[in-house]
Design a protein around this motif. Structure first.
Motif, PDB file in Angstrom:
ATOM      1  N   THR A 154      19.461  -3.213 -31.447  1.00 47.35           N
ATOM      2  CA  THR A 154      19.894  -3.385 -30.057  1.00 47.35           C
ATOM      3  C   THR A 154      20.841  -2.264 -29.645  1.00 47.35           C
ATOM      4  O   THR A 154      20.726  -1.675 -28.567  1.00 47.35           O
ATOM      5  CB  THR A 154      20.614  -4.738 -29.872  1.00 47.35           C
ATOM      6  N   GLY A 187      18.953   0.919 -29.152  1.00 50.24           N
ATOM      7  CA  GLY A 187      18.199   0.856 -27.903  1.00 50.24           C
ATOM      8  C   GLY A 187      19.100   1.135 -26.700  1.00 50.24           C
ATOM      9  O   GLY A 187      18.756   1.919 -25.817  1.00 50.24           O
ATOM     10  N   TRP A 188      20.284   0.506 -26.712  1.00 45.85           N
ATOM     11  CA  TRP A 188      21.231   0.712 -25.624  1.00 45.85           C
ATOM     12  C   TRP A 188      21.688   2.156 -25.578  1.00 45.85           C
ATOM     13  O   TRP A 188      21.737   2.777 -24.515  1.00 45.85           O
ATOM     14  CB  TRP A 188      22.411  -0.255 -25.835  1.00 45.85           C
ATOM     15  N   SER A 212      20.147   4.826 -26.640  1.00 43.39           N
ATOM     16  CA  SER A 212      19.118   5.780 -26.218  1.00 43.39           C
ATOM     17  C   SER A 212      18.870   5.711 -24.730  1.00 43.39           C
ATOM     18  O   SER A 212      18.485   6.697 -24.112  1.00 43.39           O
ATOM     19  CB  SER A 212      17.811   5.550 -26.980  1.00 43.39           C
ATOM     20  N   SER A 213      19.092   4.546 -24.144  1.00 44.21           N
ATOM     21  CA  SER A 213      18.821   4.486 -22.702  1.00 44.21           C
ATOM     22  C   SER A 213      20.023   4.908 -21.879  1.00 44.21           C
ATOM     23  O   SER A 213      19.864   5.467 -20.803  1.00 44.21           O
ATOM     24  CB  SER A 213      18.366   3.077 -22.296  1.00 44.21           C
TER      25      SER A 213
END
Lengths: 246, 298
Positions: B28, B31-32, B34-35
């Protein structure tokens, strides 16, 4: 003896420094059933393995059916065509079915057609009483069944002589009888046989001659009743008392 | 009395829960990151034109660089496996031969290739050796002289006739390199067949060649299916190395596209997925083969 189909004269063999065969003289007549017995390490297996050149003898001469056994590959192949062998550990081809085990050597070594080879294989598998197992692989059979397939496979090559290297030594006791019955049946049909075995009952029933070997030498050779009943040599007597004690 | 209840294979303990929570948390977080932190805009549509393009002349969709590269890689893989298999089997037999000369040939071949890094081997092979041999063979000229149908068949099996020199170079390089590893696997396979099998064949009067062909080799190959499968999958991955010498396979094309579009991630994630599908399918195929042969033996 002019009618000896197998003749060993003065055969010697060394494995490295170890002298395993010492001046072996042996004659086997056509149709004779010879049993070789003796303690382990006496050179029994080595002797019969020399007959079909699975081992090379270092000196002396071996003649099979009139053919001299030496480095000449043509002679070796000719001899192997006449001599069949059954091994202690069966040595079936595990990746082939029972039928294919019997058919392949015929097709490749004799050039028989597949149809004829299959017919012959079926006949011999019938004779060793396992025609229903033809589609099975060796691993799916019991030891006794595998050994009978091995015997059928050798017989398919229609040899003049059959060599048996302790055929029942790797079998469970209840399977020994079924294999010995097949070998007795074969003997009674007149096949020339040289059999290395510890099964003295079998030797008594079937052998024309029993050969006792010890320490790489032939100690004594006589018909079974004579050898078992009245052994001449001390070493024979000792061996028999150990074997026949139970 | 009845036997005790079988212990479940997947027992869920507190340690499993902790590990799962840690891994989920880590993913998680990444993911956070990378965005929000990586200011990278994913744009998959930009690579689409390089997969297929609309050709006005013929009025249909034709494969573009990436698909062409994929086909070249597949051709390298199939031919490479075949040729490396043949080289490896022959050399493996040499290694196991009673003749000293054959053993030396096999041994030197393996020793030479196994002790050089793949990239260095590719450069040495392509620049020094191939630059001398390829012009002599003049394959492209021979193919250009063939009929149109023959040329079409050549293009199916070997790729664009014009680039056949290039393809053959990559193929030979890859096969010779992989062959050394296949040799060792074949040698292990040959040694895994018990001597008693050969004795059985001899006692039945079979010739040495027949014993090899019908008794030894079938058993040898079955025994080494797992490492052999691994080597073939490795060959497909090694094929990406020949991109360094301008062989036009998938990795080479990907680098081309990446330079044009500047979409590094999309391009390479795409071809990573393509390689994954190819290699995974091959490993499934071999697993099926292994199961089929295992059934026969048990």
């Amino acid at each position: 003896m002019s009618d000896a189909i197998i003749r060993l004269r003065g055969v010697n063999k060394w494995f490295g420094q170890v002298h395993v065969l010492r001046d072996i003289d042996l004659d086997v007549k056509q149709g004779e059933r010879v049993v070789i017995c003796g303690p382990s390490g006496s050179g029994k297996s080595t002797t019969i393995r020399c007959i079909n050149r699975l081992e090379e003898h270092d000196s002396g001469s071996i003649t099979v059916d009139g053919i001299e056994l030496d480095e000449n590959t043509a002679n070796i192949n000719a001899i192997r065509r006449e001599v069949g062998m059954v091994f202690q550990s069966f040595n079936l081809f595990p990746h082939l079915t029972v039928l294919e085990n019997c058919v392949l050597p015929q097709i490749r070594a004799r050039g028989t057609s597949r149809k004829d080879a299959t017919e012959k294989a079926m006949a011999y598998l019938q004779r060793v009483h396992i025609p229903e197992q033809i589609a099975k692989f060796p691993a799916q059979l019991s030891g006794g069944q595998q050994q009978r397939v091995a015997i059928a496979r050798s017989l398919c090559m229609e040899p003049k002589i059959m060599l048996f290297d302790e055929p029942t030594s790797a079998l469970d006791p209840e399977m020994i009888k079924e294999v010995l019955d097949v070998i007795v049946d074969l003997a009674q049909s007149g096949m020339t046989m040289v059999c290395v075995t510890h099964e003295m009952g079998f030797a008594r029933k079937v052998a024309d001659t029993v050969v006792f070997m010890d320490g790489g030498r032939v100690i004594e050779r006589a018909p079974p009743d004579e050898l078992f009943g009245h052994p001449k040599s001390e070493r024979t007597k000792t061996f028999l008392s150990q074997i026949l004690a139970h | 009395m009845p036997p005790p209840a079988a212990r479940k294979r997947w027992a869920w303990g507190w340690l499993d829960a902790v590990l799962l929570a840690t891994v989920a948390g880590l993913l998680t977080y990444l993911g956070w990151m990378s965005s929000t932190v990586f200011s990278y805009q994913w744009d998959w549509s930009s690579i689409w034109p390089f997969i297929v393009r609309y050709d006005e002349a013929s009025g249909s969709w034709v494969p573009n660089l990436l698909i062409e590269g994929l086909f070249t890689t597949l051709r390298l893989a199939v031919w490479g496996i075949l040729i490396a298999g043949v080289i490896g089997t022959l050399m493996g037999l040499c290694r196991n031969s009673p003749r000293l000369f054959l053993r030396l040939i096999g041994g030197s071949y393996v020793m030479l290739i196994r002790n050089i890094p793949p990239v260095v081997f590719v450069f040495v092979f392509v620049y020094f050796i191939a630059s001398q041999i390829m012009p002599t063979l003049a394959l492209a000229d021979s193919v250009a002289g063939l009929s149109a149908t023959a040329q079409w068949w050549v293009s199916v099996f070997f790729g664009t006739p014009r680039l056949i020199d290039n393809f053959m170079l990559g193929l030979i390089c890859l096969s010779v390199f992989s062959g050394a590893y296949v040799t060792e696997i074949v040698r292990a396979g040959l040694q895994s067949v018990p001597r008693s099998q050969i004795e059985a064949g001899k006692s039945l009067g079979m010739s040495r060649i027949d014993i090899l062909r019908f008794v030894v080799l079938p058993q040898a190959f079955r025994n080494v299916l797992p490492p052999m499968a691994g080597q073939f999958i490795q060959l497909i991955k090694d094929s990406s190395l020949v991109s360094l010498v301008s062989i036009q396979e998938l990795t080479f094309m990907a680098q081309d596209v990446q330079v044009t579009t500047q979409r590094v991630f999309e391009v390479f994630v795409f071809i990573a997925a393509v390689y994954f599908v190819i290699c995974f399918s091959l490993s499934r195929l071999f697993a099926m083969l292994e199961r089929r042969y295992a059934r026969a033996h048990h």
